[in-house]
Design a protein around this motif. Structure first.
Motif, PDB file in Angstrom:
ATOM      1  N   MET A  14       0.987  -1.442  -0.187  1.00 40.17           N
ATOM      2  CA  MET A  14       0.105   0.013   0.141  1.00 40.17           C
ATOM      3  C   MET A  14       0.795   1.191   0.052  1.00 40.17           C
ATOM      4  N   SER A  15       1.816   1.434   0.576  1.00 39.95           N
ATOM      5  CA  SER A  15       2.647   2.467   0.809  1.00 39.95           C
ATOM      6  C   SER A  15       3.484   2.648  -0.706  1.00 39.95           C
ATOM      7  N   ILE A  16       3.670   1.725  -1.275  1.00 37.54           N
ATOM      8  CA  ILE A  16       4.104   1.748  -2.818  1.00 37.54           C
ATOM      9  C   ILE A  16       3.014   2.337  -3.763  1.00 37.54           C
ATOM     10  N   CYS A  17       1.763   1.895  -3.471  1.00 40.28           N
ATOM     11  CA  CYS A  17       0.558   2.255  -4.566  1.00 40.28           C
ATOM     12  C   CYS A  17       0.190   3.657  -3.955  1.00 40.28           C
ATOM     13  N   LEU A  18       0.177   4.003  -2.797  1.00 41.73           N
ATOM     14  CA  LEU A  18      -0.158   5.417  -2.493  1.00 41.73           C
ATOM     15  C   LEU A  18       0.747   6.545  -3.160  1.00 41.73           C
ATOM     16  N   ARG A  19       1.900   6.167  -3.278  1.00 41.95           N
ATOM     17  CA  ARG A  19       2.931   7.105  -4.058  1.00 41.95           C
ATOM     18  C   ARG A  19       2.566   7.447  -5.281  1.00 41.95           C
ATOM     19  N   TYR A  20       1.956   6.623  -5.867  1.00 42.99           N
ATOM     20  CA  TYR A  20       1.490   6.656  -7.304  1.00 42.99           C
ATOM     21  C   TYR A  20       0.314   7.053  -7.571  1.00 42.99           C
ATOM     22  N   THR A  21      -0.625   7.226  -6.790  1.00 46.22           N
ATOM     23  CA  THR A  21      -2.069   7.465  -6.847  1.00 46.22           C
ATOM     24  C   THR A  21      -2.474   8.852  -6.169  1.00 46.22           C
ATOM     25  N   ARG A  22      -3.774   9.374  -6.408  1.00 42.95           N
ATOM     26  CA  ARG A  22      -4.370  10.487  -5.783  1.00 42.95           C
ATOM     27  C   ARG A  22      -5.084  10.084  -4.445  1.00 42.95           C
ATOM     28  N   SER A  23      -5.444   8.927  -4.385  1.00 38.52           N
ATOM     29  CA  SER A  23      -6.318   8.655  -3.420  1.00 38.52           C
ATOM     30  C   SER A  23      -6.104   7.336  -2.931  1.00 38.52           C
ATOM     31  N   ARG A  24      -6.495   6.961  -1.559  1.00 39.95           N
ATOM     32  CA  ARG A  24      -6.418   5.781  -0.946  1.00 39.95           C
ATOM     33  C   ARG A  24      -7.130   4.955  -1.903  1.00 39.95           C
ATOM     34  N   GLU A  25      -8.132   5.177  -2.112  1.00 40.04           N
ATOM     35  CA  GLU A  25      -9.282   4.207  -2.943  1.00 40.04           C
ATOM     36  C   GLU A  25      -8.561   3.895  -4.145  1.00 40.04           C
ATOM     37  N   GLU A  26      -8.290   4.829  -4.672  1.00 37.13           N
ATOM     38  CA  GLU A  26      -7.285   4.290  -6.111  1.00 37.13           C
ATOM     39  C   GLU A  26      -6.104   3.423  -5.789  1.00 37.13           C
ATOM     40  N   ALA A  27      -5.487   3.665  -4.773  1.00 33.22           N
ATOM     41  CA  ALA A  27      -4.267   3.055  -4.192  1.00 33.22           C
ATOM     42  C   ALA A  27      -4.737   1.405  -4.060  1.00 33.22           C
ATOM     43  N   LYS A  28      -5.817   1.413  -3.098  1.00 31.61           N
ATOM     44  CA  LYS A  28      -6.336   0.160  -2.962  1.00 31.61           C
ATOM     45  C   LYS A  28      -6.831  -0.774  -4.117  1.00 31.61           C
ATOM     46  N   GLU A  29      -7.528   0.009  -5.192  1.00 31.42           N
ATOM     47  CA  GLU A  29      -7.677  -0.609  -6.488  1.00 31.42           C
ATOM     48  C   GLU A  29      -6.433  -1.433  -6.808  1.00 31.42           C
ATOM     49  N   ILE A  30      -5.509  -0.504  -7.192  1.00 36.14           N
ATOM     50  CA  ILE A  30      -4.089  -0.769  -7.635  1.00 36.14           C
ATOM     51  C   ILE A  30      -3.542  -2.022  -6.787  1.00 36.14           C
ATOM     52  N   LEU A  31      -3.443  -1.804  -5.405  1.00 38.66           N
ATOM     53  CA  LEU A  31      -3.309  -2.884  -4.520  1.00 38.66           C
ATOM     54  C   LEU A  31      -3.708  -4.270  -4.881  1.00 38.66           C
ATOM     55  N   ASN A  32      -4.997  -4.197  -4.953  1.00 39.28           N
ATOM     56  CA  ASN A  32      -5.710  -5.424  -5.347  1.00 39.28           C
ATOM     57  C   ASN A  32      -5.256  -6.026  -6.727  1.00 39.28           C
ATOM     58  N   ASP A  33      -5.384  -5.298  -7.601  1.00 37.42           N
ATOM     59  CA  ASP A  33      -4.946  -5.616  -8.991  1.00 37.42           C
ATOM     60  C   ASP A  33      -3.464  -6.146  -8.841  1.00 37.42           C
ATOM     61  N   GLY A  34      -2.577  -5.590  -8.255  1.00 37.07           N
ATOM     62  CA  GLY A  34      -1.151  -6.018  -8.258  1.00 37.07           C
ATOM     63  C   GLY A  34      -1.120  -7.331  -7.451  1.00 37.07           C
TER      64      GLY A  34
END
Length: 189
Positions: A36-56
């Motif tokens: 999640m710490s990685i995904c947060l750096r590449y997104t604008r929001s926590r929700e978008e980061a979580k979507e990327i995290l789950n896809d990852g």
């Protein structure tokens, strides 16, 4: 798990390879914060980061057979999360314009202000950058990619990568100076 290449991790990975749901859940929980710490750096929001995290993590579970157990798992996981964030960017945010400038100047940032910010505050500032600036900044400064690698990943020129990094730093410097001014105003009252 103190050691990420330990026997316990290997047991979890073996379970994931056998499509064991409990092993997948445990692996997800174990590395959720790191990913999640990685995904947060590449997104604008926590929700978008979580979507990327789950896809990852879906990619992790489907491509786990390609993981080389002689290498650190966190490095492999990090690469998947970064690539998933880049894929997301390519699909969702193609409308951003990358500027092409041959020479990008370095912008200094007040280290005193940075040292007073929490990790969450720093990530919050990075998230406020435009997607193009945020990606280049994260890839270069945080994940250590070269401008050539960034240009290749994002299908832009090396000059555009340098320019976007310079402008990202400038925007961050502006945000940090605003924080400094706001802090001064609060203390002065």
């Amino acid at each position: 798990m103190p050691e990420y290449n330990s026997a316990v991790l290997q047991e979890l990975l073996d379970g994931c390879l056998q499509k064991n749901r409990r092993s997948q859940e445990l692996l997800y929980k174990q590395f959720y914060g790191y990913a999640m710490s990685i995904c947060l750096r590449y997104t604008r929001s926590r929700e978008e980061a979580k979507e990327i995290l789950n896809d990852g993590f879906l990619k992790v579970f489907t491509k786990l057979d390609s993981f080389d157990a002689s290498r650190p798992f966190k490095t492999w996981l990090s690469r998947i999360m970064i690539n998933t964030a880049l894929d997301h960017y390519r699909q969702e945010v193609r409308r951003d314009v990358f500027d092409d400038v041959e020479v990008a100047e370095q912008v200094s940032v007040d280290e005193t202000v940075i040292s007073k910010l929490s990790h969450e505050e720093l990530v919050g500032l990075i998230q406020r950058l435009t997607p193009a600036y945020r990606l280049v900044f994260s890839l270069s400064v945080i994940d250590g990619y070269t401008h050539e690698e960034i240009a290749e990943q994002l299908n832009i020129s090396v000059g555009a990568s340098k320019s976007n990094l310079s402008r990202a730093r400038e925007k961050l410097r502006e945000m940090l100076s605003k924080i400094s001014i706001d802090d001064y105003d609060r203390v002065a009252r």
